[in-house]
Design an enzyme around this catalytic site. Structure first.
Site, PDB file in Angstrom:
ATOM      1  N   LYS B  76       0.910  -1.750  -0.300  1.00  0.00           N
ATOM      2  CA  LYS B  76      -0.259   0.076  -0.447  1.00  0.00           C
ATOM      3  C   LYS B  76       1.329   1.294   0.346  1.00  0.00           C
ATOM      4  CE  LYS B  76      -3.765   2.114   2.365  1.00  0.00           C
ATOM      5  NZ  LYS B  76      -4.883   1.646   3.643  1.00  0.00           N
ATOM      6  N   SER B 151      -9.808   2.249   2.808  1.00  0.00           N
ATOM      7  CA  SER B 151      -8.895   2.384   1.739  1.00  0.00           C
ATOM      8  C   SER B 151      -8.061   1.879   1.093  1.00  0.00           C
ATOM      9  CB  SER B 151      -8.251   3.923   2.840  1.00  0.00           C
ATOM     10  OG  SER B 151      -7.321   3.267   3.924  1.00  0.00           O
ATOM     11  N   SER B 175     -10.261  -0.324   7.144  1.00  0.00           N
ATOM     12  CA  SER B 175      -9.619  -0.119   5.351  1.00  0.00           C
ATOM     13  C   SER B 175      -8.747  -1.516   4.731  1.00  0.00           C
ATOM     14  CB  SER B 175      -9.022   0.732   5.719  1.00  0.00           C
ATOM     15  OG  SER B 175      -9.895   2.331   5.513  1.00  0.00           O
TER      16      SER B 175
END
Lengths: 481, 485
Positions: B76, B151, B175
């Site tokens: 990420k 997210s 997330s």
């Protein structure tokens, strides 16, 4: 109208840890800009603070030294504001639960009128740990500002007093006592030029007898005792004048300009930030356990107040002398070394505060740099005590010590400064002087006491200062009766 | 590549059936083909990836391989990665090349796992649909008209589309779990403090936690073995003995007590999701589990509490993005204040600004007690509910999200509607508890459904055991989107 001044001080002391409060970077002063700023100090994305236990220990030491409450659980908060030399956009500080609360400091205020000094106790509100910001450099950048983050993250202990001081002299006495204490216990190097000890003064005035405080103005960043005194004196004068002219004091932050000797407004209360304090979620509450506190306590040196009392008891010195002699740990240790070496506390105090201090001042040297060691000075005093030296001769020996001419006895020997102890030799000189000064002898016999002193002087002169004045007196008296 | 299980890939590497370089190249090729559609990656750097893969091959050749050496992974874009662009999905960091590795990145490097690139995400991890990214929305591999969740939307989508065998994610209010559910993969948010946050760009420090995202629970267990461990650079990192999270995978579920919170099966839950979760419960019962109804009465306050605390912390955490030292700076400004205002007005997107404003408000003088302090008290009550519940059950089960993936743009104009998507995931963050999502079916539109497990502190091995046993008798986690060949 009679006015009373009310002063409280906030002092930022830089803690003498080797590394910063939340990172491993060095705290050494004077490095090239931004060479002592790590990823944590410049607040790169993703970095986290880790508390330096050494800084906590400094705060514990201070709390113990002033008899304060040590909060067994204390919390770091974030103080949020934007400034280019504040890399995270917040300063890590302590608001609601500081590490130290309460405590008191004894101060000695020299009185200008009576020449006497006055004792007073100033209470402290709190002391909390926080990080310093970096420095904004406004010069040399052609209309731009340079940022040096070497100082960012340097550990500070902010020490806040109660508004208990009533004159600039008291404020200076408090600041000095605090300076002595923090350097004494080794938590701060005390270097005011380098900003290691910075004072903010909250000043207000009120009519004598009024219970509530007047509106205060805060004078920021005073970095010498002289400026502290000047700034407060000017500010008090300005406030009284403003009020007597029918004006009002508005709460404000002001700066002192040493060139003009005046204070000027930096920002008013309306411009005050809302710092949006909240507990820093990156740091756990700091827990102080008893073994840790006791270990710190055990390592504390004897404190100035205790030493003052002991000096008065053990060496018979006055309150004032004891205060002066404990002005720094180095000075106190030196004095004690001298006193132990000669066994004469009062004489030791006189020499340290007199001849030695004067010589050091003249040479602009610190006690730690004294060319004359405590043992040497002690030996010198011992030689006065045992009659080898007169006070006058001793000063000559002191000069020799200062010049590095060797040890006390060697200097006495080499320079022939030994006080005359051979009575036969002295008797001869006395007889010669009496024979050479019939007029003085006659005057003395006629009742003129002054003539006696003249004869003593002549004998001392003839012995080139080496005669023992007491012995001279005795012999002369015997001869003239 | 259809069998993307990490244990299988590791076995092939160990047997020299494939090299790490070959494997990495296969995934890079697939990324090159699919990323223009899915937009799961912000940064791909084939040279760096292949160099890391070559280093992994050297380790294997030298006999120094660990369990996952040579298996590539996607990270990420919230993790600082030395020499890589690290944007956090924001214009503010569009040009920021990190000069150091996050702790998590260090661990994966030390394990010999090459990085496939940096995955797309909601800006500063603020969002539940991946639509707030400065680099454009990620598309759901099951249907590109739908969002992947957020997210960690890029991470979930790249794993679902088999552009990477595994990915790292972070979870502040769901997330990891919500995009895992919406993309049909498995994802786990560990107990707070188990994975170091050092180098992970902070959103809400007291809630943020990194975790693994992969097709199966077994994969997640292997990844968790790599990620966890004490880090002296993170003061909230927990100093505890290292665990093997695969140790309980094969234990039978006989006697397992599954807690079903009545509040999670109430109003607001989509019928198809409810049905799929109930079917999964029946499956677990067949495996020997029993169920018990529990109550998490205060969890209905989780969203308001979260939207006080997370923005409060964020408003402070994001202050460092001021244009002074790195990242975006407005090109024209008249003064220092003007530089700050323009830089932050131009560098942050709408959702980030909304949360900074909320955060600054709830911390401001006169409002702190009513909002921040009150929210902290309720946070404690929410955690107490869980503690009470774990007296009667071993693991809590419910839906991960109230519905399946929604269409791009469908909720982006209604922040509150968007926030409600994290209704079931936020409580675990507030309590600091571990939570995971695993696939348990599809809705009528062919979109994946996720079920959530929440465990007691440090019960990751138990949760992974439950999930693994479920995945042994179901195949939801093996299914991959059809249209992406």
């Amino acid at each position: 109208m009679k006015w009373e001044t009310v002063i409280g001080l906030e002092v930022h002391t830089q803690l003498a840890t080797r590394s910063k409060i939340f990172s491993g970077s060095s705290t050494a002063f004077g490095a090239a800009p931004n060479t002592q700023a790590s990823a944590v100090d410049i607040a790169l994305p993703g970095v986290l603070p880790v508390l330096n236990k050494g800084a906590v220990e400094c705060a514990i030491k201070f709390g113990l030294a002033i008899g304060a409450t040590l909060n067994r659980v204390n919390v770091f908060d974030r103080k949020n504001y934007f400034y280019p030399d504040l890399p995270k956009g917040y300063q890590i500080s302590q608001l609601a639960k500081p590490i130290v609360e309460g405590g008191a400091l004894k101060i000695v205020v020299p009185s200008t009128d009576s020449g006497q000094s006055e004792d007073k106790v100033v209470h402290l509100t709190r002391a909390h740990l926080e990080e310093d910001a970096g420095k904004s450099l406004h010069e040399d950048f052609h209309g731009m500002t340079g940022i040096d983050l070497n100082r960012a993250g340097t550990p500070l202990l902010e020490i806040v007093s109660e508004p208990e001081m009533r004159s600039s002299a008291e404020a200076v006495a408090y600041a000095r006592a605090l300076h002595t204490l923090v350097t004494w216990i080794g938590i701060c190097d005390g270097n005011m030029q380098e900003g290691s000890f910075r004072v903010d003064a909250n000043v207000s005035v009120r009519p004598v007898g009024q219970a509530e405080f007047g509106t205060r103005r805060e004078i920021k960043n005073l970095n010498s005792f002289k400026f502290l005194q000047q700034a407060i004196d000017y500010e008090v004068h300005w406030q009284i004048e403003t009020l007597e002219d029918g004006g009002r004091i508005e709460q404000a932050t002001v700066l002192f300009d040493p060139d003009t000797g005046e204070t000027r407004m930096m920002r008013s209360k309306e411009d005050a930030h809302d710092y949006r304090y909240f507990p820093d979620p990156d740091l756990l509450p700091v827990k102080l356990d008893e073994p840790w506190i006791e270990a710190v306590r055990a390592a504390l040196p004897e404190l100035p107040a205790a030493m003052q009392a002991r000096f008065q008891n053990d060496y018979g010195v006055s309150v004032y002398d004891a205060t002066v002699l404990t002005g720094s740990r180095a000075l106190a240790d030196y004095f004690e070394g001298v006193a132990r070496a000669c066994g004469q506390g009062k004489l030791a105090a006189n020499w340290v505060m007199g001849e030695l201090s004067a010589a050091l001042n003249k040479a602009e040297l610190d006690i730690a740099q004294s060319p004359v060691s405590a043992t040497q000075l002690g030996t010198l005093i011992a030689r006065i005590q045992d009659g080898t030296l007169s006070g006058k001769l001793a000063k000559q020996v002191f000069e020799g010590l200062w010049e590095g001419a060797g040890e006390v006895d060697a200097i006495i020997e080499a320079r022939g400064l030994k006080q005359m102890s051979d009575t036969g030799e002295l008797e001869k000189i006395v007889d010669e002087v009496l024979a050479a000064n019939p007029k003085s002898v006659e005057e003395f016999r006629a009742g003129k006491e002054k003539a006696f002193n003249a004869l003593v002087g002549q004998v001392m002169k003839a012995s080139r200062g080496k005669a023992n004045p007491a012995q001279v007196n005795e012999l002369l008296k015997a001869r003239l009766q | 590549m259809s069998d993307a299980r990490l244990s299988a890939l590791a076995a092939q590497l160990a047997a020299r059936q494939v090299s790490s370089r070959e494997l990495a190249q296969q995934y890079l090729d697939r990324i090159a083909t699919l990323n223009p559609t899915i937009n799961a990656f912000i940064t791909v750097d084939a040279d760096k990836t292949l160099a890391e893969a070559a280093a992994a091959d050297a380790l294997i050749a030298a006999g120094n391989a660990g369990p996952l050496t040579g298996v590539p992974i996607a990270h990420k874009d919230i993790f600082c990665t030395d020499g890589w662009l690290t944007t956090c999905g924001s214009k503010m960091l569009h040009n920021f090349i990190a000069p150091y590795d996050a702790h998590v990145i260090q661990r994966f490097k030390a394990a010999g796992m090459p990085s496939l690139g940096k995955t797309n995400m909601d800006e500063f991890a603020m969002g539940s649909s991946n639509e707030t990214s400065h680099f454009g929305p990620v598309k759901n591999p099951w249907n590109p008209a739908y969002v992947p969740g957020g997210s960690s939307g890029g991470a979930a989508a790249c794993v679902a589309a088999r552009m990477a065998p595994a990915a790292t994610g972070t979870d502040t209010g769901g997330s990891i779990r919500q995009p895992a559910a919406l993309c049909g993969i498995t994802g786990l948010k560990p107990t707070y403090g188990l994975v170091s946050r050092y180098g992970m760009i902070a959103f809400a420090s007291s809630l943020d936690q990194a975790g693994p995202m992969a097709p199966s629970a077994e994969d997640c267990a292997l990844l968790l073995n790599v990620m966890t461990g004490f880090d002296p650079k993170d003061s909230t990192s927990l100093d505890r003995e290292k665990e093997d999270y695969t140790r309980s995978l094969d234990q039978p579920l006989t006697g397992l007590r599954v807690g079903l919170p009545k509040e999670f099966f109430a109003e607001g839950l989509n019928n198809e999701v409810a049905a799929a979760v109930e079917t999964a419960v029946a499956e677990l019962k067949k495996l020997g589990a029993t169920t018990v109804e529990i109550s998490l009465a205060n969890s209905k306050l989780a969203i308001p509490v979260y939207y006080v605390l997370a923005p409060a912390e964020a408003s402070s955490n994001l202050s460092r993005f001021d244009g002074v030292r790195y990242g975006y700076r407005a090109p024209d400004y008249a003064s220092l204040d003007d530089m700050y205002c323009k830089t932050r007005a131009q560098g942050f997107g709408a959702e980030v600004k909304r949360r900074i404003l909320i955060g600054a408000y709830v911390l401001s003088h006169g409002y702190y007690d009513a909002y921040y302090l009150q929210a902290q008290k309720i946070r404690r009550l929410i955690a107490d509910d869980f503690n009470e519940a774990f007296k009667t059950c071993d693991v809590i089960l419910g839906p991960t999200a109230p519905g399946t993936a929604f269409k791009l743009g469908e909720k982006s104009d209604d922040p509150v509607e968007m926030y409600l998507n994290d209704l079931y995931t936020i409580p675990a963050n507030l309590a600091g508890l571990p939570g995971m999502s695993l696939p348990c079916g599809f809705d009528a539109k062919g979109l994946p459904i996720g079920l959530q497990l929440v465990g007691d502190y440090f019960s990751e091995a138990k949760m992974l055991n439950v999930a693994h046993q479920y995945q042994r008798v179901t195949d939801w986690h093996i299914r991959a989107p059809e249209g992406l060949k």
